[in-house]
Enzyme design. Structure first.
Site, PDB file in Angstrom:
ATOM      1  N   GLY A  55      -6.133 -34.371  12.235  1.00  0.00           N
ATOM      2  CA  GLY A  55      -4.779 -34.909  12.144  1.00  0.00           C
ATOM      3  C   GLY A  55      -4.780 -36.122  11.237  1.00  0.00           C
ATOM      4  O   GLY A  55      -5.839 -36.680  10.958  1.00  0.00           O
ATOM      5  N   CYS A  82     -12.904 -33.437  13.875  1.00  0.00           N
ATOM      6  CA  CYS A  82     -12.418 -34.559  13.071  1.00  0.00           C
ATOM      7  C   CYS A  82     -11.550 -35.500  13.928  1.00  0.00           C
ATOM      8  O   CYS A  82     -12.057 -36.145  14.823  1.00  0.00           O
ATOM      9  CB  CYS A  82     -11.681 -34.033  11.833  1.00  0.00           C
ATOM     10  SG  CYS A  82     -11.473 -35.351  10.610  1.00  0.00           S
ATOM     11  N   TYR A  83     -10.238 -35.537  13.694  1.00  0.00           N
ATOM     12  CA  TYR A  83      -9.380 -36.384  14.527  1.00  0.00           C
ATOM     13  C   TYR A  83      -9.571 -36.037  16.004  1.00  0.00           C
ATOM     14  O   TYR A  83      -9.622 -36.925  16.861  1.00  0.00           O
ATOM     15  CB  TYR A  83      -7.918 -36.189  14.131  1.00  0.00           C
ATOM     16  CG  TYR A  83      -6.959 -37.053  14.910  1.00  0.00           C
ATOM     17  CD1 TYR A  83      -6.757 -38.373  14.555  1.00  0.00           C
ATOM     18  CD2 TYR A  83      -6.260 -36.540  16.006  1.00  0.00           C
ATOM     19  CE1 TYR A  83      -5.885 -39.182  15.265  1.00  0.00           C
ATOM     20  CE2 TYR A  83      -5.385 -37.343  16.726  1.00  0.00           C
ATOM     21  CZ  TYR A  83      -5.197 -38.659  16.360  1.00  0.00           C
ATOM     22  OH  TYR A  83      -4.343 -39.458  17.068  1.00  0.00           O
ATOM     23  N   HIS A 169     -15.437 -30.614   9.297  1.00  0.00           N
ATOM     24  CA  HIS A 169     -14.525 -29.478   9.501  1.00  0.00           C
ATOM     25  C   HIS A 169     -15.275 -28.145   9.429  1.00  0.00           C
ATOM     26  O   HIS A 169     -15.409 -27.581   8.340  1.00  0.00           O
ATOM     27  CB  HIS A 169     -13.421 -29.495   8.429  1.00  0.00           C
ATOM     28  CG  HIS A 169     -12.437 -30.590   8.609  1.00  0.00           C
ATOM     29  ND1 HIS A 169     -11.371 -30.502   9.464  1.00  0.00           N
ATOM     30  CD2 HIS A 169     -12.360 -31.822   8.048  1.00  0.00           C
ATOM     31  CE1 HIS A 169     -10.674 -31.622   9.423  1.00  0.00           C
ATOM     32  NE2 HIS A 169     -11.255 -32.439   8.580  1.00  0.00           N
ATOM     33  N   GLU A 171     -14.191 -25.333  10.205  1.00  0.00           N
ATOM     34  CA  GLU A 171     -13.252 -24.245   9.903  1.00  0.00           C
ATOM     35  C   GLU A 171     -13.076 -24.024   8.402  1.00  0.00           C
ATOM     36  O   GLU A 171     -12.562 -22.991   7.981  1.00  0.00           O
ATOM     37  CB  GLU A 171     -11.888 -24.535  10.549  1.00  0.00           C
ATOM     38  CG  GLU A 171     -11.079 -25.686   9.959  1.00  0.00           C
ATOM     39  CD  GLU A 171     -11.467 -27.071  10.483  1.00  0.00           C
ATOM     40  OE1 GLU A 171     -12.604 -27.230  10.960  1.00  0.00           O
ATOM     41  OE2 GLU A 171     -10.642 -27.997  10.380  1.00  0.00           O
ATOM     42  N   ASP A 227       4.343  -6.932   5.800  1.00  0.00           N
ATOM     43  CA  ASP A 227       4.652  -7.117   7.221  1.00  0.00           C
ATOM     44  C   ASP A 227       5.636  -6.075   7.739  1.00  0.00           C
ATOM     45  O   ASP A 227       5.385  -5.429   8.756  1.00  0.00           O
ATOM     46  CB  ASP A 227       5.231  -8.515   7.479  1.00  0.00           C
ATOM     47  CG  ASP A 227       4.309  -9.605   6.969  1.00  0.00           C
ATOM     48  OD1 ASP A 227       3.118  -9.311   6.788  1.00  0.00           O
ATOM     49  OD2 ASP A 227       4.784 -10.721   6.734  1.00  0.00           O
ATOM     50  N   LYS A 370      -1.882 -13.020   8.630  1.00  0.00           N
ATOM     51  CA  LYS A 370      -1.698 -12.060   7.537  1.00  0.00           C
ATOM     52  C   LYS A 370      -2.900 -11.115   7.366  1.00  0.00           C
ATOM     53  O   LYS A 370      -2.737  -9.908   7.211  1.00  0.00           O
ATOM     54  CB  LYS A 370      -1.485 -12.840   6.236  1.00  0.00           C
ATOM     55  CG  LYS A 370      -0.947 -12.013   5.112  1.00  0.00           C
ATOM     56  CD  LYS A 370       0.525 -11.816   5.301  1.00  0.00           C
ATOM     57  CE  LYS A 370       1.166 -11.048   4.201  1.00  0.00           C
ATOM     58  NZ  LYS A 370       2.628 -11.057   4.368  1.00  0.00           N
TER      59      LYS A 370
END
Ligand code: XMP
Length: 514
Positions: A55, A82-83, A169, A171, A227, A370
């Site tokens: 964040g 992180c945050y 991070h 991710e 979609d 997606k």
């Protein structure tokens, strides 16, 4: 089936959706919730684990996004990133402050391989750091399990309470062994089974839809995009001819696209559904006359789309269900999930017809990202060409023509875009670029053709690579390909005399021009 779940708590970090996608790539289902979400609500979801995202705040600043101590006392494993890592320490009595040396970018981290998160990770591994603050002092019960040259606590754990904190991070793909770390949290700490699998999802969805719909009638607005196509095919597998699809051609589609959609979903295609094509081009051009401002154009297109759809629905009469191709990022971005700000009003979210006579909405893709929608599409047997189609915005070429839209300008941008796509495919670059298209700028400039002075439009070419469409890098297309595209456009597209290449990243630019 009991779907095990991880809850991702969003503190406004730019990578929040990436965290969720990494978790799902490890075959564990997860959902994103704002940090404002009530703790009781989280408890009732009975998650196997909780992940706190990054964040923008400093956790010790007044008014910073926060959480209560109770979150760490539920007996549910927590991983702070992180945050989230700093907040965990701050809330539990550690000390966080401005780092003497801020770290940004790829940094070598030394990990303790005896820690659960790092068992199969190399002792020295490259990770993505982005922080101004750092953990000065850990909360009691924690020990440091990773460090960098300038950051003594790059990761910490309190194994007894199943609390884990990572300053970098995992991710982000730049963290080379990040997925292993997330997987270790899911499987070694939270003891997940890994039951989030696309084949099972598709099968379960089809039988759930079948049960819900019974002998009811279903209506679906089909745009030809990934979609709505996946949603329509899923519905057609579940309820066959009880489904009617309405395809509104708003005259803002790419060259030949309307016919391509009809070829797949129409009466001569492989799917047994009732297909209605509405050719509404003129209506849209009429409504767009004089409109120049992007949000105004988006609103006009969105509203007209709904009106046309309603008229068709009236002809069909009462239906029981209306299908929407909403996907998970739409849910998060429209403010129901996370913390992210709305930058543009997306015309396929929230725009519900007022007068369609239906009882209930079905959103079969509401839980999917997606890439998961694409995997579901492949499971359903939809051709790869359609499944891997590049994204195309609901308002279509309306937002790729800067300023007023006219039928002539639509043809210019359609032709330019078709040439661009053709040359990119010929050069074998089409699979390697995330999104690429031509837009028509509102700028005319002087040129010379033959011996004549011209005063015609400039086309802008855009090509970007992106993981999540939240950030994007400019794709580097070889000069010879660009040169060929430019000369073909200028020679073949009447009204265009100049071609520009957009080299703006996102942020600060967006991918589309409007
Ligand atoms: P931006 O321009 O916001 O685009 O950087 C990010 C991605 O979203 C697509 N996009 C839309 N998709 N309806 C859509 O379905 C819309 O109104 C819309 N606006 C942008 C864009 O093509 C890119 O992939």
């Amino acid at each position: 089936m009991n779907r095990e779940k991880i809850v991702v708590i969003d503190f406004g970090g730019q990578y929040n959706q990436l965290v969720a996608r990494r978790v799902r790539e490890c075959n564990v289902y997860c959902e994103i919730y704002s940090y404002r979400t009530n703790l009781e609500q989280i408890k009732t979801m009975n998650p196997k684990g909780i992940i706190l995202t990054g964040g923008p705040d400093s956790c010790y600043a007044p008014g910073a996004a926060s959480c209560g101590r109770e979150l760490f006392e539920l007996g549910i494993p927590v991983l702070g990133l992180c945050y989230g890592a700093q907040l965990m320490m701050h809330v539990l009595g550690g000390r966080v402050g401005p780092a003497p040396v801020r770290e940004y970018g790829k940094i070598e981290v030394t990990v303790d391989k005896s820690a659960k998160l790092f068992g199969d990770v190399s002792e020295k591994t490259i990770c993505w750091m982005s922080h101004n603050d750092y953990i000065e002092e850990m909360a009691s019960g924690f020990r440091a399990v990773a460090r960098t040259k300038d950051c003594p606590v790059a990761a910490a754990q309190c194994e007894e309470k199943n609390l884990y904190a990572i300053q970098f991070h995992p991710e982000v793909l730049h963290t080379q062994e990040g997925t292993k770390m997330i997987r270790n949290f899911l499987y070694e700490v939270c003891h997940c089974e890994g039951n989030w699998k696309m084949d099972a999802f598709v099968e379960n969805s089809i039988s759930a839809i079948r049960e819900k719909v019974g002998s009811g009638k279903v209506l679906c607005a089909l745009s030809g995009g990934v979609d709505s196509s996946v949603a329509a095919v899923m519905l057609s597998k579940a309820v066959g001819e009880q489904l009617t699809c309405v395809f509104v051609d708003h005259g803002l589609l790419r060259k030949n696209e309307g016919d391509e959609v009809e070829a797949v979903f129409g009466p001569d295609g492989p799917y047994k559904l009732n297909f209605i094509r509405v050719n509404a081009q003129e209506r849209f051009y009429e409504k767009l006359k004089g409109a120049r401002e992007p949000e105004q154009k988006r609103k006009i297109i969105g509203e007209e789309f709904i009106r046309v759809f309603e008229e068709e629905a009236k002809k069909i009469g009462a239906v029981d269900f209306l299908v929407q191709g909403t996907i998970y990022p739409d849910v998060v971005e429209s403010g129901l999930g996370g913390e992210s700000a709305v930058i543009k009003s997306h015309h396929n979210v929230g725009g519900l017809p007022d007068y369609v006579d239906f009882k209930e909405i079905i959103e079969p893709l509401r839980d999917l990202f997606k890439d998961e929608v694409r995997r579901a599409g492949l499971e359903l047997g939809i051709p790869e060409k359609l499944v891997y189609r590049q994204p195309f915005p609901g308002p279509g070429l309306g937002i790729r023509i800067i300023g007023e839209v006219t039928a002539e300008k639509v043809v210019m941008v359609q032709e330019a875009d078709a040439i661009y796509r053709e040359e990119i495919a010929k050069a074998g670059l089409d699979k390697g670029i995330g999104q690429y298209f031509a837009a028509l700028t509102n700028m005319r400039s002087v040129g010379v053709m033959g011996d004549e002075r011209t005063y015609d439009y400039a086309v802008a070419l855009r090509a970007v690579n992106t993981v999540d469409f939240m950030t994007a890098e400019v794709a580097e297309i070889p000069w010879d390909v660009l040169g060929k595209v430019a000369s073909r456009i200028v020679n073949e597209v009447s009204g265009v005399s100049r071609v520009l290449y957009d080299v703006t990243q996102k942020p600060p630019g967006t991918i589309e021009f409007e």
